[in-house]
Write an enzyme that holds these catalytic residues in place. Structure first.
Site, mmCIF file in Angstrom:
data_model
loop_
_atom_site.group_PDB
_atom_site.id
_atom_site.type_symbol
_atom_site.label_atom_id
_atom_site.label_comp_id
_atom_site.label_asym_id
_atom_site.label_seq_id
_atom_site.Cartn_x
_atom_site.Cartn_y
_atom_site.Cartn_z
ATOM 1 N N GLY A 102 -5.332 -1.687 10.885
ATOM 2 C CA GLY A 102 -4.344 -2.234 9.959
ATOM 3 C C GLY A 102 -4.182 -1.377 8.714
ATOM 4 O O GLY A 102 -3.067 -1.215 8.203
ATOM 5 N N CYS A 103 -5.281 -0.829 8.225
ATOM 6 C CA CYS A 103 -5.237 -0.006 7.010
ATOM 7 C C CYS A 103 -4.567 1.335 7.292
ATOM 8 O O CYS A 103 -3.872 1.880 6.427
ATOM 9 C CB CYS A 103 -6.643 0.186 6.464
ATOM 10 S SG CYS A 103 -7.443 -1.376 6.014
ATOM 11 N N THR A 104 -4.763 1.853 8.504
ATOM 12 C CA THR A 104 -4.083 3.085 8.894
ATOM 13 C C THR A 104 -2.579 2.857 8.974
ATOM 14 O O THR A 104 -1.780 3.673 8.490
ATOM 15 C CB THR A 104 -4.620 3.582 10.246
ATOM 16 O OG1 THR A 104 -6.028 3.852 10.132
ATOM 17 C CG2 THR A 104 -3.897 4.850 10.694
ATOM 18 N N ALA A 107 -1.236 2.590 5.312
ATOM 19 C CA ALA A 107 -1.197 3.883 4.622
ATOM 20 C C ALA A 107 -0.101 4.780 5.188
ATOM 21 O O ALA A 107 0.601 5.483 4.442
ATOM 22 C CB ALA A 107 -2.551 4.567 4.721
#
Length: 224
Positions: A102-104, A107
């Site tokens: 999710g963070c990838t 970003a």
């Protein structure tokens, strides 16, 4: 002849004992104090800054706000310094852990929309509690055009209301202008955090075309 004198009776004690003034019981006093508290704070709120007290439209004092943080390159800095160096203000998107799915996604959405999102002079930064090494690897692997901020003590994360209890980071976005005015502060999924900034930028520049890449259905998740 001896004269007998009649002995006088001792005076009777007719003085009444002083009456005790009635005083409220301890329980009643506590009740009264509790009522006072309820009137001054009807919901009994104990919220702090770290629990999300900021809202759009608030003005913060930039000096000292959020304490000291570090860039992924190891440079010590503060929110005040980042705002001073920017043209219009700062966008911070928060994420729980570098290099997770999710963070990838989040970003990379900011990466792919970097040009339109910075069109009015805002500087974009990612913010997490990761170490400089973890964030540097993340930045290099995903070719991110912005710096990633490291806040292991969650001082800034907490100040903008994105700290989980007892630990962890809420995914979200925080935007602050040059004067300290909070332009946006919202939790949300990867795509939602980008949309908050896109709408803000479009509102500031009506001529800005929506050239940003739209997220796919798979990019709209909120997982890490």
């Amino acid at each position: 002849m001896v004269e007998l004198r009649k002995r006088k009776d001792p005076p009777s004690n007719t003085t009444a004992a002083p009456s005790k003034k009635s005083t409220p019981s301890a329980a009643a006093a506590k009740k009264n104090r509790g009522d006072d508290r309820d009137q001054s704070n009807p919901e009994g709120s104990t919220d702090t800054v770290s629990s999300g007290k900021l809202k759009t439209g608030d003005t913060i004092k930039l000096q000292g706000f959020g304490g000291e943080i570090e860039t992924n390159d190891g440079e010590k800095t503060t929110l005040e310094q980042l705002v001073d160096r920017s043209q219009s203000g700062v966008v911070l998107f928060t994420y729980p852990k570098a290099s997770t799915p999710g963070c990838t996604t989040q970003a990379c959405l900011f990466r792919d929309n970097f040009t339109p999102l910075t069109a009015t002079g805002f500087s974009i930064f990612g913010l997490s509690s990761d170490s400089p090494k973890s964030n540097s690897n993340f930045k290099q692997k995903q070719s991110l055009p912005f710096q990633l901020l490291c806040d292991p003590g969650a001082s800034l994360i907490g100040a903008i209301g994105m700290k989980k209890s007892p630990k962890g980071t809420i995914r979200g976005v925080f935007v602050v202008g040059k004067t300290g005015r909070v332009e946006a502060v919202e939790p949300g999924g990867p795509a939602a955090t980008v949309d908050v900034v896109r709408k803000l930028i479009q509102g500031q520049d009506g001529s800005l075309e929506e050239t940003a890449q739209s997220p796919t259905e798979g990019e709209k998740g909120t997982g890490e």
